[in-house]
Design an enzyme around this catalytic site. Structure first.
Site, short mmCIF file in Angstrom:
data_model
loop_
_atom_site.label_atom_id
_atom_site.label_comp_id
_atom_site.label_asym_id
_atom_site.label_seq_id
_atom_site.Cartn_x
_atom_site.Cartn_y
_atom_site.Cartn_z
CD GLU A 152 -2.99 -1.14 0.32
OE1 GLU A 152 -3.26 -0.05 -0.22
OE2 GLU A 152 -3.59 -2.19 0.08
CB CYS A 182 -1.94 7.21 1.32
SG CYS A 182 -3.39 6.44 2.06
P1 NAD Z 1 8.52 5.37 4.06
O1 NAD Z 1 8.45 4.57 2.81
O2 NAD Z 1 9.63 6.33 4.22
O3 NAD Z 1 8.57 4.42 5.34
C1 NAD Z 1 7.57 3.45 5.58
C2 NAD Z 1 8.16 2.36 6.46
O4 NAD Z 1 9.17 1.66 5.72
C3 NAD Z 1 8.84 2.86 7.73
O5 NAD Z 1 8.52 1.99 8.79
C4 NAD Z 1 10.32 2.79 7.38
O6 NAD Z 1 11.16 2.65 8.51
C5 NAD Z 1 10.34 1.53 6.52
N1 NAD Z 1 11.49 1.40 5.62
C6 NAD Z 1 12.22 2.37 5.04
N2 NAD Z 1 13.16 1.84 4.22
C7 NAD Z 1 13.00 0.49 4.28
C8 NAD Z 1 13.66 -0.62 3.67
N3 NAD Z 1 14.64 -0.45 2.78
N4 NAD Z 1 13.23 -1.86 3.97
C9 NAD Z 1 12.22 -2.05 4.83
N5 NAD Z 1 11.56 -1.05 5.46
C10 NAD Z 1 11.95 0.21 5.17
O7 NAD Z 1 7.11 6.09 4.18
P2 NAD Z 1 6.65 7.12 5.26
O8 NAD Z 1 7.28 8.43 4.99
O9 NAD Z 1 6.78 6.51 6.61
O10 NAD Z 1 5.07 7.20 4.95
C11 NAD Z 1 4.53 8.05 4.02
C12 NAD Z 1 4.15 7.31 2.75
O11 NAD Z 1 3.23 6.26 3.05
C13 NAD Z 1 3.43 8.21 1.77
O12 NAD Z 1 3.95 8.01 0.48
C14 NAD Z 1 1.98 7.74 1.84
O13 NAD Z 1 1.23 7.96 0.67
C15 NAD Z 1 2.16 6.28 2.11
N6 NAD Z 1 0.96 5.69 2.70
C16 NAD Z 1 0.20 4.86 1.94
C17 NAD Z 1 -0.99 4.34 2.44
C18 NAD Z 1 -1.87 3.45 1.61
O14 NAD Z 1 -2.79 2.83 2.16
N7 NAD Z 1 -1.64 3.35 0.30
C19 NAD Z 1 -1.37 4.65 3.75
C20 NAD Z 1 -0.56 5.49 4.52
C21 NAD Z 1 0.61 6.00 3.97
#
Ligand code: NAD
Length: 481
Positions: free
Chosen positions: A249, A283
Site C-alpha cells: 500500500e 495517502c
Molecule cells: P517510508 O516509505 O519512508 O517508510 C515506511 C516504512 O518503511 C517505515 O517503517 C520505514 O522505517 C520503513 N522502511 C524504510 N526503508 C526500508 C527498507 N529499505 N526496507 C524495509 N523497510 C523500510 O514512508 P513514510 O514516509 O513513513 O510514509 C509516508 C508514505 O506512506 C506516503 O507516500 C503515503 O502515501 C504512504 N501511505 C500509503 C498508504 C496506503 O494505504 N496506500 C497509507 C498510509 C501512507
C-alpha cells in the site's frame, strides 16, 4: 499538554522487554518539541527471537476455531475502546495530528477489529463441479503464516490495526516494525491486545529504521510482507522480498476533478476537507485539484473562502483543524515544492510557508496555489502537506488526461451533476477507487482500498473481506470417491 516521558519496551513473545541491544531512541513531539518517551532499539537477536516466537504461535493459532479467533478480536476492540482517550492523546503527542483526528483513528481501530472478526467467520470456500463424477473438489482459505509488517508514521495505530486485525482473525502471526519516532502508540496499544488475551508470540512489535525493516523482509522465517509507506520504499522492499507474498500500500497523488457542471461550493469544501486532515499527510489526500477553465474563477473564489476555516495551531486545542507536520523531512519537501511552484509562476493565494512563533518549526500554513503547471513538483509528486494546488484544463477530456498523467494511482474524486460523466471517471480514472461528489480523502472500513494495477501505488487491498483474502492462501481439496 505536558506529560512525564514514557519509557516503553519492545514486545516479543508475549512480554515487554528491553531486547538485547544497548541503544535507545528518544521520541520528540512535533507539536510541542518535548521528549515524549524512549524506546529501546532492537537488534538482530531480537528479530530472530520474535520470528521464532511467531512461528511457534502461528502453528497453534491457525488450528484455533475461527469463532474463537473472532472472539479475541472483539475483546481487543473492547479494550481499545476502554483506553481510547489515553491512546489518542499519546498518538497526538508523538504524531502531531489534532486530538479529534486521533480519537477518530482509535475508534476506527476498534471497529476494524470488529469488522474483520465478523468477516472472518464468513470467509467461505466453494465447491466446484468436476468433469469426473468420482471426484469432489472444494476450496477454503488458510493463513499464510508469519507476516513481516512495516508501517508508516501518518496513522500509527490504524496502519498497525489494518494488518493486525485481519491477520489475527485469519490465523496468521505478525512481526511488526513501526517507525521508531511514532512507535509509542503501537506499543501502548499492545497492552490492549495483552489484556484481551492474545496468545504469546502471535504479535511482536519491534520499532526500527529502514535497515532493520530490510532485515525483517529478508528474514528466512518471514513468509509474507505487509507494507504501508512510500512507493520508493515499497519498490526496495519488493526487490528484497523476492517471491515472498506481499500486500503493498504505497504513495498517492490524488486528483479531485471539478467539471464544468459541478456544484462549486461543494467541490471547494471537499478540496479543503481533502487537504488539511493530518496536515495533508494522508495517502489519499487531495494532492491536485484539476478544474475546468470555464468555472475556474468561481471555484477558486469559493476555495479561498473555504480555506479560511482551517485553523492552524495546538493539536490539543479543540478549535485546531491543522496541526504540525510530523517531521522535518516532510516540512522540507513542502518548502521545496512551494519554491518550485513560485519559480514556475504559480500564484500563492493562501499561506505558502511555515508559521513562525510556534513551539516547533513544523507548523505549515494551510496553502492554496493557483496556476500550478502540470510539470511542477506540486503536480508531479506527492507533496504530503496541507496544500491545494489548482491546475486548469480545457474540457472533460483534458481534465481526465491530466488526472491520468501521473505514475501514481490510489484514489481520485470527481465533481459533476452528470451521471454519464460520473461513470466515465469511475471507469476511466487510473486509480483504485473513484469518489463522486465527495473529497477523495474518504474511505470506509469495509471498502477495498488500494492502488490501480497499472500504476506504482502497489497492490492488495486494505478493508473488509479483501484483506482477509489477501492474507490467506486459497487451498483446494480434491476427494476421489
Ligand atoms: P517510508 O516509505 O519512508 O517508510 C515506511 C516504512 O518503511 C517505515 O517503517 C520505514 O522505517 C520503513 N522502511 C524504510 N526503508 C526500508 C527498507 N529499505 N526496507 C524495509 N523497510 C523500510 O514512508 P513514510 O514516509 O513513513 O510514509 C509516508 C508514505 O506512506 C506516503 O507516500 C503515503 O502515501 C504512504 N501511505 C500509503 C498508504 C496506503 O494505504 N496506500 C497509507 C498510509 C501512507
Amino acid at each position: 499538554m505536558s506529560t512525564q516521558p514514557l519509557t516503553h519496551q519492545l514486545f516479543i513473545d508475549g512480554a515487554f522487554t528491553d531486547g538485547s541491544g544497548s541503544d535507545a531512541f528518544d521520541v520528540i513531539s512535533p507539536a510541542t518539541g518535548e521528549h515524549v518517551g524512549t524506546v529501546p532499539l532492537p537488534v538482530k537477536a531480537d528479530l530472530d527471537a520474535a520470528v521464532a516466537a511467531a512461528t511457534t504461535a502461528q502453528r497453534k493459532w491457525a488450528a484455533v476455531n475461527v469463532w474463537e479467533r473472532a472472539a479475541l478480536c472483539h475483546r481487543v476492540a473492547d479494550e481499545i475502546d476502554k483506553r481510547r482517550d489515553e491512546l489518542a492523546r499519546l498518538q497526538t503527542l508523538e504524531q502531531g495530528k489534532p486530538l479529534a483526528e486521533s480519537i477518530a483513528d482509535v475508534t476506527e481501530a476498534a471497529l476494524l477489529f470488529r469488522v474483520h472478526a465478523e468477516d472472518a467467520v464468513r470467509l467461505y470456500g466453494e465447491t466446484l463441479p468436476s468433469r469426473d463424477n468420482t471426484k469432489r473438489m472444494f476450496t477454503f482459505h488458510r493463513a499464510v503464516g508469519v507476516w513481516g509488517i512495516i508501517t508508516p508514521w501518518n496513522f500509527p495505530l490504524l496502519m498497525f490495526t489494518e494488518f493486525a486485525a485481519p491477520g489475527l482473525a485469519t490465523g496468521n502471526a505478525l512481526v511488526v516494525k513501526p517507525p521508531t519516532h511514532t512507535s509509542l502508540t503501537v506499543l501502548k496499544a499492545m497492552e490492549c491486545l495483552v489484556a484481551a488475551g492474545v496468545p504469546d508470540g502471535l504479535i511482536n512489535i519491534l520499532p526500527g529504521d529502514g535497515p532493520f525493516g530490510d532485515a525483517l523482509v529478508r528474514h528466512q522465517g518471514i513468509h509474507a510482507i505487509g507494507f504501508i509507506g512510500s512507493s520508493a520504499t515499497g519498490a526496495k522492499i519488493q526487490a528484497a522480498a523476492g517471491l515472498k507474498r506481499s500486500i503493498m500500500e504505497c504513495s498517492g497523488n490524488g486528483s479531485l476533478v471539478v467539471l464544468a457542471d459541478a456544484d462549486l461550493d461543494a467541490a471547494a469544501k471537499a478540496a479543503v476537507d481533502g487537504a488539511y486532515p493530518c496536515a495533508g499527510q494522508v495517502c489519499c489526500a487531495t494532492e491536485r485539484v484539476i478544474v475546468d477553465e470555464s468555472v475556474h474563477d468561481a471555484f477558486v473564489e469559493a476555495l479561498v473562502r473555504e480555506s479560511e476555516r482551517v485553523v492552524l495551531g495546538d493539536p490539543f486545542d479543540e478549535k485546531t483543524l491543522l496541526g504540525p507536520l510530523n517531521n522535518e523531512a516532510t516540512a522540507a519537501k513542502m518548502d521545496r515544492h512551494m519554491a518550485d511552484a513560485r519559480e514556475r509562476g504559480a500564484q500563492v493565494l493562501v499561506g505558502g510557508q511555515r508559521r513562525t512563533g510556534m513551539p516547533t518549526d513544523l507548523y505549515y500554513e494551510f496553502t492554496v496555489v493557483d496556476d500550478v503547471p502540470v510539470d511542477s513538483l506540486l503536480s508531479r509528486e506527492e507533496s504530503f502537506g496541507p496544500v491545494v494546488p489548482v491546475i486548469t484544463g480545457r474540457d472533460e477530456d483534458d481534465l481526465l488526461r491530466i488526472a491520468n498523467d501521473d505514475p501514481l494511482g490510489l484514489q481520485g474524486a470527481v465533481f459533476t451533476r452528470s451521471m454519464t460523466s460520473a461513470f466515465r471517471f469511475i471507469e476511466e480514472m487510473e486509480v483504485g477507487q473513484v469518489v463522486v461528489n465527495e473529497s477523495n480523502n474518504w474511505w470506509d472500513v469495509n471498502m477495498p482500498f488500494g492502488g490501480a494495477g497499472a500504476r506504482s501505488t502497489g497492490w492488495g487491498r486494505i478493508g473488509g473481506k479483501w484483506t482477509l483474502l489477501d492474507m490467506t492462501d486459497l487451498r483446494t481439496g480434491v476427494i476421489s470417491l
